[in-house]
Design a protein around this motif. Structure first.
Motif, PDB file in Angstrom:
ATOM      1  N   VAL A 504      -8.300   0.360  -0.136  1.00 44.97           N
ATOM      2  CA  VAL A 504      -7.388  -0.754   0.088  1.00 44.97           C
ATOM      3  C   VAL A 504      -6.297  -0.720  -0.976  1.00 44.97           C
ATOM      4  CG1 VAL A 504      -7.152  -3.271   0.177  1.00 44.97           C
ATOM      5  CG2 VAL A 504      -9.206  -2.180   1.104  1.00 44.97           C
ATOM      6  N   LEU A 505      -5.061  -0.579  -0.526  1.00 42.79           N
ATOM      7  CA  LEU A 505      -3.903  -0.573  -1.414  1.00 42.79           C
ATOM      8  C   LEU A 505      -3.095  -1.839  -1.159  1.00 42.79           C
ATOM      9  CD1 LEU A 505      -2.749   3.117  -0.784  1.00 42.79           C
ATOM     10  CD2 LEU A 505      -4.380   2.288  -2.488  1.00 42.79           C
ATOM     11  N   HIS A 506      -2.663  -2.485  -2.235  1.00 43.94           N
ATOM     12  CA  HIS A 506      -1.928  -3.730  -2.055  1.00 43.94           C
ATOM     13  C   HIS A 506      -1.103  -4.045  -3.296  1.00 43.94           C
ATOM     14  CE1 HIS A 506      -4.683  -6.149  -4.680  1.00 43.94           C
ATOM     15  NE2 HIS A 506      -5.561  -5.239  -4.282  1.00 43.94           N
ATOM     16  N   HIS A 507      -0.141  -4.927  -3.133  1.00 41.83           N
ATOM     17  CA  HIS A 507       0.625  -5.439  -4.258  1.00 41.83           C
ATOM     18  C   HIS A 507      -0.269  -6.379  -5.052  1.00 41.83           C
ATOM     19  CE1 HIS A 507       3.821  -7.518  -6.477  1.00 41.83           C
ATOM     20  NE2 HIS A 507       4.604  -6.483  -6.168  1.00 41.83           N
ATOM     21  N   ARG A 508      -0.028  -6.450  -6.362  1.00 42.68           N
ATOM     22  CA  ARG A 508      -0.889  -7.297  -7.204  1.00 42.68           C
ATOM     23  C   ARG A 508      -0.786  -8.774  -6.834  1.00 42.68           C
ATOM     24  NH1 ARG A 508       2.633  -6.121 -12.630  1.00 42.68           N
ATOM     25  NH2 ARG A 508       4.545  -7.187 -11.992  1.00 42.68           N
ATOM     26  N   ASP A 509       0.309  -9.196  -6.166  1.00 38.39           N
ATOM     27  CA  ASP A 509       0.449 -10.590  -5.766  1.00 38.39           C
ATOM     28  C   ASP A 509      -0.284 -10.900  -4.468  1.00 38.39           C
ATOM     29  OD1 ASP A 509       2.020 -10.995  -7.973  1.00 38.39           O
ATOM     30  OD2 ASP A 509       3.924 -10.795  -6.903  1.00 38.39           O
ATOM     31  N   VAL A 510      -0.826  -9.883  -3.824  1.00 35.99           N
ATOM     32  CA  VAL A 510      -1.583 -10.076  -2.589  1.00 35.99           C
ATOM     33  C   VAL A 510      -3.056 -10.229  -2.929  1.00 35.99           C
ATOM     34  CG1 VAL A 510      -2.363  -8.931  -0.480  1.00 35.99           C
ATOM     35  CG2 VAL A 510       0.053  -8.850  -1.122  1.00 35.99           C
ATOM     36  N   SER A 511      -3.674 -11.221  -2.373  1.00 39.36           N
ATOM     37  CA  SER A 511      -5.096 -11.447  -2.608  1.00 39.36           C
ATOM     38  C   SER A 511      -5.826 -11.513  -1.278  1.00 39.36           C
ATOM     39  CB  SER A 511      -5.314 -12.754  -3.385  1.00 39.36           C
ATOM     40  OG  SER A 511      -4.798 -13.862  -2.656  1.00 39.36           O
ATOM     41  N   ALA A 512      -7.130 -11.440  -1.344  1.00 32.51           N
ATOM     42  CA  ALA A 512      -7.952 -11.471  -0.135  1.00 32.51           C
ATOM     43  C   ALA A 512      -8.123 -12.914   0.325  1.00 32.51           C
ATOM     44  CB  ALA A 512      -9.305 -10.826  -0.410  1.00 32.51           C
ATOM     45  N   ASP A 513      -7.058 -13.437   0.962  1.00 32.99           N
ATOM     46  CA  ASP A 513      -7.076 -14.825   1.398  1.00 32.99           C
ATOM     47  C   ASP A 513      -7.019 -14.976   2.912  1.00 32.99           C
ATOM     48  OD1 ASP A 513      -4.501 -14.116   1.987  1.00 32.99           O
ATOM     49  OD2 ASP A 513      -3.535 -15.507   0.592  1.00 32.99           O
ATOM     50  N   GLY A 514      -7.142 -13.855   3.630  1.00 33.69           N
ATOM     51  CA  GLY A 514      -7.177 -13.914   5.082  1.00 33.69           C
ATOM     52  C   GLY A 514      -5.835 -14.009   5.764  1.00 33.69           C
ATOM     53  N   SER A 515      -4.751 -13.898   5.001  1.00 32.33           N
ATOM     54  CA  SER A 515      -3.431 -14.102   5.593  1.00 32.33           C
ATOM     55  C   SER A 515      -2.560 -12.854   5.623  1.00 32.33           C
ATOM     56  CB  SER A 515      -2.681 -15.186   4.804  1.00 32.33           C
ATOM     57  OG  SER A 515      -2.352 -14.723   3.497  1.00 32.33           O
ATOM     58  N   ASN A 516      -3.089 -11.710   5.224  1.00 39.02           N
ATOM     59  CA  ASN A 516      -2.243 -10.545   4.993  1.00 39.02           C
ATOM     60  C   ASN A 516      -2.017  -9.688   6.236  1.00 39.02           C
ATOM     61  OD1 ASN A 516      -2.271 -11.107   2.146  1.00 39.02           O
ATOM     62  ND2 ASN A 516      -4.326 -10.206   2.079  1.00 39.02           N
ATOM     63  N   PRO A 517      -0.759  -9.316   6.509  1.00 39.59           N
ATOM     64  CA  PRO A 517      -0.524  -8.260   7.498  1.00 39.59           C
ATOM     65  C   PRO A 517      -1.112  -6.961   6.955  1.00 39.59           C
ATOM     66  CG  PRO A 517       1.491  -8.719   6.272  1.00 39.59           C
ATOM     67  CD  PRO A 517       0.473  -9.753   5.846  1.00 39.59           C
ATOM     68  N   THR A 518      -1.761  -6.187   7.824  1.00 37.38           N
ATOM     69  CA  THR A 518      -2.526  -5.016   7.362  1.00 37.38           C
ATOM     70  C   THR A 518      -2.284  -3.824   8.266  1.00 37.38           C
ATOM     71  OG1 THR A 518      -4.249  -6.420   6.403  1.00 37.38           O
ATOM     72  CG2 THR A 518      -4.846  -4.135   6.886  1.00 37.38           C
ATOM     73  N   LEU A 519      -2.092  -2.672   7.637  1.00 33.94           N
ATOM     74  CA  LEU A 519      -1.974  -1.406   8.356  1.00 33.94           C
ATOM     75  C   LEU A 519      -3.190  -0.558   8.022  1.00 33.94           C
ATOM     76  CD1 LEU A 519      -0.459   0.695  10.057  1.00 33.94           C
ATOM     77  CD2 LEU A 519       0.755   1.386   7.976  1.00 33.94           C
ATOM     78  N   VAL A 520      -3.907  -0.124   9.064  1.00 27.31           N
ATOM     79  CA  VAL A 520      -5.099   0.696   8.881  1.00 27.31           C
ATOM     80  C   VAL A 520      -4.774   2.121   9.330  1.00 27.31           C
ATOM     81  CG1 VAL A 520      -7.570   0.894   9.276  1.00 27.31           C
ATOM     82  CG2 VAL A 520      -6.469  -1.346   9.456  1.00 27.31           C
ATOM     83  N   TYR A 521      -4.992   3.067   8.428  1.00 30.16           N
ATOM     84  CA  TYR A 521      -4.710   4.475   8.698  1.00 30.16           C
ATOM     85  C   TYR A 521      -6.024   5.241   8.842  1.00 30.16           C
ATOM     86  CZ  TYR A 521      -3.328   9.341   7.985  1.00 30.16           C
ATOM     87  OH  TYR A 521      -3.168  10.681   8.147  1.00 30.16           O
TER      88      TYR A 521
END
Length: 755
Positions: A504-521
């Motif tokens: 899982v790669l993400h910006h540090r301001d993104v947290s696991a809060d259930g609201s994130n757009p996600t791309l699965v490769y």
């Protein structure tokens, strides 16, 4: 007249949706094992048909019209990639013989320029007995952008060659030991048929001779008197090995070897000391190996291990105390490989009706470590091994080999020393190891660390940083990488649950809060591992708040040979269900908003995209399939198509095996499209791709549109001058990536820079 309907562009006053191209239906039937399949779009395979070409242009026009509102986002992402990339760039010089070789990449230019500068050869030779001085002679010169080094020469300007053609790709280069001759192959159409040429580096001029229609790159023997090359058959399988003698016509080239087994792919390369040509003919389940003495122009290839042994292996000659031995990396002792020490005479002297003796065991099989291969030097053997998904290098001393030769017990690969790095998820691989050099070179990178080049001294084993790839205006501390394990519901023989690793790669301001757009490769085929690698384009997604997740599904090699075998042939659907399980786990762990998940995959990963679209379309808002292998059953049923027979070891042979046929038909994306609400789908391909033919996505999108029960668009974008890798040149590659990412970000509702 064509039955294809050209796309209609929207105007500022016309808000109606463009009309998708509609190919005519021309039913053709194929029957296997009592099952008949009627294909209405097989006629699109007629690549030379004006009607087909017109239809493909119509598909491009439609894709352009449907995605017109994404153009500003494409331009923004392309600008970000371009700005962050140090366009005027250079490599760390690598020493070969009396020269340091390196590349320069200039701003505004698509391709690399190959350069060299003389080494201080007289001083080096005189100080060979002085270890410290000898190490110093292997310290690369400092190369600066825009500054020409003393004695610098340009040996090959790829930009100048590419300017003559709409498409250009190098197949490979090979140098003579003295650096006086360069052999190279070039493809100017994208069909992977290369022309072999020779350049006199003392004059900079090409020799008049050339060899057409070769496969891949050439291999020069050290004196430069002879070049070795492969030729492919009609199914694009490299099967003939030729020797070209410089100064003679191509028609006089000597055929050294022809591999008749249509399931074997042949590759060649020089041994570490450049005395022999290593010839490996194999597939994903077994190989056969040969050696050719390149010092003797009359020599013939010598068979070491035949395909009938059904052993997956590689061969590496090594000289130990004056004795020429062979290191054999093989799966005879277990699926994760072992390393044995033997001789050519011992291998060739064994009776075919008796079990094969591979000699003394050096590194035994381990359940938790996959032995990927070895690199031989005069100082030690460098071992590539994978553990807990991570591939790195370890050092095997010559003393350990001597002990094994004398009968000592083998040592575990996991106990061998190796360089230490601070990150948990990374990739470290050998990129240069000259046989007599006092050091070797590795490339290190992680998901968040640009490539670093280290030289590692054989005696001390301490990495010395030579270069880190620069990136403009990026705070790399702003990004995070973490590892999840998704439950699959499947169990192993010991009762433990099989879990799928997810990066899982993400910006540090993104947290696991259930609201994130996600791309699965995902990929999941051919035992290929999706190893940690840094990518500037990916940052454009992370900066838009998108979570980028890599699902390391079965069929890949991340967790050893067993992980691969559990995702191939009659277990292939594990690849698809693993991907869906990974998607569900991202939602359960609140990394992904279940209403905003998109997917991405290419080639065999494109097959994964097609299968997932049929199995769980409701879980995704967009799917992008690059050069997708979506009509796999049709392709593999025709052994005359490029590479088809080679695929039987990966997918099974549906021609002869009715069970394989039924199984493949149960998941083949093209044949399992159904009446359902599909997400937005984009298929990206190239007209001259010889690995996955353009016709597969061309047919797929037609059937998808027929069955689409929702409003999401289905588009195909085709590069009319490209091959399997798309268009040539880095800027064109960036534009393609920007198109892909803009399509996905748009449908994820994440087009703006929010982070």
């Amino acid at each position: 007249m064509s039955d294809s309907t050209p796309a209609q562009s929207s105007s500022a006053t016309d808000t109606s949706r463009p009309t998708a191209p509609r190919a005519k239906q021309l039913p053709t039937s194929r029957t296997h094992h009592g099952d008949t399949f009627v294909d209405h779009y097989e006629w699109l395979r007629e690549k030379d048909s004006a009607e087909v070409i017109e239809h493909l242009h119509a598909e491009n026009s439609y894709a352009e019209a449907v995605t017109a509102d994404q153009q500003p986002l494409r331009e923004a992402i392309f600008s970000e990639i371009k700005h962050r990339t140090v366009e005027t760039d250079l490599s760390v010089p690598s020493r070969r013989g009396d020269w340091w070789y390196f590349t320069r990449t200039l701003e505004g230019e698509q391709h690399a320029i190959y350069c060299r500068v003389p080494a201080e050869t007289d001083q080096d030779r005189n100080s060979a007995a002085d270890d410290d001085a000898n190490r110093g002679s292997w310290t690369p010169p400092q190369v600066q952008a825009g500054v020409t080094l003393a004695g610098e020469e340009t040996i090959f300007d790829t930009n100048a060659e590419a300017a003559k053609h709409p498409f250009y790709q190098l197949g490979g280069m090979s140098l003579s030991a003295e650096g006086t001759l360069l052999a190279y192959s070039e493809d100017t159409s994208g069909d992977e048929l290369y022309t072999l040429r020779f350049r006199d580096l003392t004059t900079g001029e090409n020799l008049p001779e050339e060899v057409g229609s070769v496969h891949g790159g050439p291999v020069l023997e050290p004196t430069g008197a002879r070049a070795y090359y492969m030729v492919a058959d009609a199914a694009w399988r490299p099967h003939r090995l030729y020797m070209h003698t410089l100064g003679t016509a191509a028609e006089e080239d000597r055929l050294l070897l022809e591999i008749m087994d249509e399931q074997l792919w042949t590759g060649v390369g020089l041994s570490a000391d450049k005395r022999e040509l290593l010839i490996i003919s194999g597939n994903s389940e077994y190989d056969e190996s040969r050696l050719l003495d390149v010092t003797d122009p009359a020599a013939e290839p010598v068979l070491l291990i035949g395909a009938e042994r059904r052993i997956l292996h590689s061969i590496d000659p090594i000289v130990l105390d004056g004795e020429r031995l062979l290191l054999v990396t093989h799966n005879q002792a277990g699926p994760n490989n072992a390393l044995s020490l033997t001789t050519a005479a011992e291998l060739t002297g064994q009776a075919a009706d008796r079990p094969l003796d591979l000699g003394r065991l050096v590194l035994p099989h381990e359940e938790t470590v996959k032995l990927e291969g070895v690199t031989v030097t005069a100082a030690q053997v460098i071992v590539a091994a994978r553990r807990d998904t991570i591939e790195s290098v370890q050092m095997l001393s010559l003393d350990t080999l001597r002990a094994a030769r004398e009968g000592a017990a083998p040592v575990l690969t996991s106990t061998l020393p190796g360089p230490a790095f601070g990150e948990e998820l990374y990739t470290c691989a050998v990129i240069a190891a000259e046989y007599e050099a006092p050091l070797f070179r590795v490339a290190y990178e992680s998901w968040l660390t640009p490539t670093r080049i280290y030289d590692i001294d054989h005696a001390e084993g301490t990495p010395v940083l030579r270069r880190e790839t620069p990136v403009h205006d990026v705070d790399l501390d702003a990004y995070r990488a973490t590892r999840l394990w998704a439950p699959t519901g499947d169990t192993r023989a010991d009762g433990s649950e099989i879990t799928v690793p997810i990066t899982v790669l993400h910006h540090r301001d993104v947290s696991a809060d259930g609201s994130n757009p996600t791309l699965v490769y995902g990929y999941g085929s051919y035992e290929m591992s999706m190893d940690p690698s840094f990518g500037i384009p990916r940052l454009s997604l992370l900066d838009r708040g998108i979570v980028f997740a890599i699902a390391h599904v079965r069929g890949g090699g991340e967790l050893g040979r067993g992980w691969y075998e559990d995702g191939k042939k009659l277990k292939k659907t594990n690849t698809f269900t693993d991907f869906i399980a990974a998607t569900d786990h991202l939602v359960a762990q609140r990394w992904a908003d279940p209403a905003r998940i998109a997917t991405l995959g290419g080639s065999a990963g494109g097959l994964l995209m097609g299968a997932v679209a049929n199995l769980a379309p409701e879980k995704y808002v967009a799917i992008l399939a690059q050069v997708p292998f979506v009509d796999n059953l049709t392709s593999i049923l025709d052994p005359e198509l490029p590479l088809s027979a080679l695929e039987w070891e990966e997918w099974g042979n549906p021609i002869t095996d009715p069970e394989v046929y039924r199984y493949m038909k149960s998941y083949a994306p093209y044949e399992n499209v159904r009446d359902v609400e599909y997400p937005a789908i984009a298929a990206v391909t190239s007209l001259h791709d010889t690995r996955v033919l353009y016709v597969e996505p061309a047919k797929w999108v037609q059937v998808l549109r027929e069955h689409q029960q929702g409003d999401a668009p289905v588009v195909m974008k085709i590069e009319m001058d490209g091959g399997h890798g798309g268009a040539s040149g880095r800027y064109e590659s960036w534009k393609e990536r920007a198109w892909d990412y803009a399509f996905l970000a748009h449908h994820l509702g994440a087009g703006g820079l929010v982070r």
